[in-house]
Design a protein around this motif. Structure first.
Motif, PDB file in Angstrom:
ATOM      1  N   ASN A 254      38.686  26.481  39.461  1.00  0.00           N
ATOM      2  CA  ASN A 254      39.956  27.155  39.712  1.00  0.00           C
ATOM      3  C   ASN A 254      39.992  28.606  39.271  1.00  0.00           C
ATOM      4  N   THR A 255      39.022  29.019  38.434  1.00  0.00           N
ATOM      5  CA  THR A 255      39.199  30.298  37.756  1.00  0.00           C
ATOM      6  C   THR A 255      38.002  31.229  37.853  1.00  0.00           C
ATOM      7  N   TYR A 256      36.773  30.711  37.731  1.00  0.00           N
ATOM      8  CA  TYR A 256      35.603  31.569  37.652  1.00  0.00           C
ATOM      9  C   TYR A 256      34.482  31.112  38.582  1.00  0.00           C
ATOM     10  N   GLU A 257      33.826  32.105  39.180  1.00  0.00           N
ATOM     11  CA  GLU A 257      32.581  31.900  39.929  1.00  0.00           C
ATOM     12  C   GLU A 257      31.434  32.422  39.069  1.00  0.00           C
ATOM     13  N   GLU A 258      30.231  31.854  39.241  1.00  0.00           N
ATOM     14  CA  GLU A 258      29.151  32.267  38.350  1.00  0.00           C
ATOM     15  C   GLU A 258      27.815  32.431  39.052  1.00  0.00           C
ATOM     16  N   ILE A 259      26.997  33.301  38.450  1.00  0.00           N
ATOM     17  CA  ILE A 259      25.606  33.496  38.837  1.00  0.00           C
ATOM     18  C   ILE A 259      24.743  33.076  37.667  1.00  0.00           C
ATOM     19  N   ASP A 260      23.768  32.217  37.932  1.00  0.00           N
ATOM     20  CA  ASP A 260      22.862  31.715  36.898  1.00  0.00           C
ATOM     21  C   ASP A 260      21.418  32.094  37.214  1.00  0.00           C
ATOM     22  N   ILE A 261      20.643  32.311  36.182  1.00  0.00           N
ATOM     23  CA  ILE A 261      19.191  32.310  36.303  1.00  0.00           C
ATOM     24  C   ILE A 261      18.734  30.974  35.744  1.00  0.00           C
ATOM     25  N   ASP A 271      30.644  19.945  33.495  1.00  0.00           N
ATOM     26  CA  ASP A 271      32.035  20.273  33.579  1.00  0.00           C
ATOM     27  C   ASP A 271      32.663  20.542  32.213  1.00  0.00           C
ATOM     28  N   CYS A 272      31.789  20.943  31.250  1.00  0.00           N
ATOM     29  CA  CYS A 272      32.300  21.361  29.947  1.00  0.00           C
ATOM     30  C   CYS A 272      32.793  22.796  29.999  1.00  0.00           C
ATOM     31  N   ARG A 273      32.148  23.595  30.832  1.00  0.00           N
ATOM     32  CA  ARG A 273      32.532  24.986  30.993  1.00  0.00           C
ATOM     33  C   ARG A 273      32.662  25.328  32.467  1.00  0.00           C
ATOM     34  N   MET A 276      31.823  31.105  31.681  1.00  0.00           N
ATOM     35  CA  MET A 276      31.574  31.193  30.240  1.00  0.00           C
ATOM     36  C   MET A 276      32.702  30.582  29.417  1.00  0.00           C
ATOM     37  N   HIS A 277      33.622  29.851  30.066  1.00  0.00           N
ATOM     38  CA  HIS A 277      34.860  29.437  29.420  1.00  0.00           C
ATOM     39  C   HIS A 277      34.982  27.917  29.387  1.00  0.00           C
ATOM     40  N   PRO A 278      35.556  27.372  28.304  1.00  0.00           N
ATOM     41  CA  PRO A 278      35.768  25.919  28.258  1.00  0.00           C
ATOM     42  C   PRO A 278      36.631  25.468  29.429  1.00  0.00           C
ATOM     43  N   ASN A 294      23.557  23.351  23.446  1.00  0.00           N
ATOM     44  CA  ASN A 294      22.700  24.376  24.054  1.00  0.00           C
ATOM     45  C   ASN A 294      23.093  24.671  25.502  1.00  0.00           C
ATOM     46  N   LEU A 295      24.396  24.777  25.756  1.00  0.00           N
ATOM     47  CA  LEU A 295      24.853  25.121  27.096  1.00  0.00           C
ATOM     48  C   LEU A 295      24.477  26.572  27.396  1.00  0.00           C
TER      49      LEU A 295
END
Length: 391
Positions: A254-261, A271-273, A276-278, A294-295
């Motif tokens: 609902n709030t953030y999109e992310e890019i991961d390496i 689904d803990c975060r 970068m947010h809980p 170690n997330l």
């Protein structure tokens, strides 16, 4: 990819709502049609066989792969493979979603397809192997050999990309199984293949688990196919052809999109975060997340002022756009924003390249590593393939 469709046509965004997004000043690129005479229906992937033929292959969501010569003046595409009778497109995010050619396709003539299907009244993700002998004009539908099948509890969050890594292994992206908020807790459950990036060895049939995967085959607490986990809906991943880094766009809730390496054995948080947010707690999630350790944070995130559904792209290694070499180019499906991202001294630098009035569904590269952009039309009408050009 294609969620929250009501918002898609209404979202008009400020180009640089967050200061880091403006790190390189105003955009200085635009898009143009790469093949003005060709149209496609809801493209989900674009690939090259890297066999020296100069061909491009476009995957259409309804189950057709089209092929054409990589020439701006090309007049028509032809059908390379037609699986419409096998592909389930009942859900907006279902259908044919990924294509990968064997690294030795020129001599081995094998390719792999990811699509959603129905089996015993259940939705499944199926990854299959096909052959395309040189004497044939395309892939042979009757040559299908199932590599792996995974039950899908809901119609959304199928992931769907398949790609060979520089190690020769086949990587498979799977979303968390769908609905919202990962109600079954799949992404954090290493006994499930959902919400994961898999790594399998297809040199054996149907496949083998590489000995250096994070989890040993036959483990009671984790599936051996898993390479990384904690993903919500990985919509497009790619390997940097210069150094092998694995970049992935993971669609948020609902709030953030992310890019991961992505790295071997790492937990990317869902689904803990979310980013970068809980993520909002529930009793079941709280217990799962209390046990999670170690997330790994994404290298970049953006919020609803900039987009609603990330489309992962590629680290650019072509020659036509020298200013972008080494930058990871990605976009947002809903807003049409196209950005470039790279790591500098351990920190992410993000620049807005342009805003495009198209629904960007996927990127692709040709055998010279030049970048292409595929899009959907809100009404489902045919669309064209685009490319970035400097202003």
């Amino acid at each position: 990819m294609t969620r929250r469709s009501v918002l898609v046509t209404l979202l008009l965004l400020a180009a640089c709502a967050v200061p880091p997004a403006c790190a390189q000043n105003a955009p200085h690129y635009e898009i143009e049609e790469a093949f003005p005479n060709l149209t496609f229906s809801r493209p989900t992937d674009l690939q090259s066989a890297r066999d020296g033929s100069g061909r491009l292959f476009v995957v259409e969501q309804d189950g057709v792969i089209r092929v054409f010569k990589n020439d701006p003046a090309e007049k028509a595409s032809t059908v390379f493979l037609d699986l419409r009778s096998r592909v389930n497109t009942a859900g907006n995010e279902m259908g044919m979603l990924g294509l990968a050619f064997h690294p030795e396709f020129k001599t081995r003539a094998e390719f792999f397809v990811d699509y959603t299907a129905t089996k015993l009244a259940k939705r499944i993700t199926r990854v299959s192997r096909f052959s395309a002998p040189a004497k044939q004009s395309g892939g042979i539908a009757s040559s299908e050999e199932t590599v792996i099948e995974i039950d899908q509890p809901y119609s959304n969050h199928n992931g769907g990309q398949v790609a060979f890594g520089p190690d020769g292994m086949l990587y498979v992206a799977l979303g968390d199984g769908g609905a919202g908020g990962d109600p079954q807790g799949n992404a954090q459950d290493t006994r499930s293949l959902l919400g994961k990036l898999l790594r399998i060895d297809v040199s054996k049939k149907p496949y083998a688990i590489p000995a250096d995967n994070p989890y040993a085959p036959g483990s009671s607490h984790a599936r051996g196919e898993i390479f990384a986990y904690g993903l919500r809906n990985p919509w497009r991943f790619s390997f940097d052809r210069a150094n092998g880094e694995l970049w992935c766009g993971d669609v948020g809730q609902n709030t953030y999109e992310e890019i991961d390496i992505i790295e071997k054995g790492k937990n990317y948080g869902w689904d803990c975060r979310e980013g970068m947010h809980p993520y909002q707690p529930s009793s079941e999630r709280s217990k799962r997340c209390d046990d999670a350790s170690n997330l790994i944070d994404p290298v970049w995130e953006y919020g609803r002022s900039e987009g609603i559904s990330v489309t992962g792209g590629y680290v650019y290694r072509g020659k036509a756009l020298p200013d972008l070499v080494g930058w990871y180019v990605y976009a947002d499906y809903g807003s049409g924003n196209i950005w470039a991202l790279r790591m500098e001294n351990g920190k992410a630098v993000n620049r807005l390249l342009t805003h495009a009035d198209i629904l960007i569904s996927t990127f692709g590269v040709d055998e010279h590593d030049e970048l292409y952009i595929c899009a959907h039309n809100p009404g489902g009408d045919p669309t064209r393939i685009y490319k970035l050009v400097a202003k």
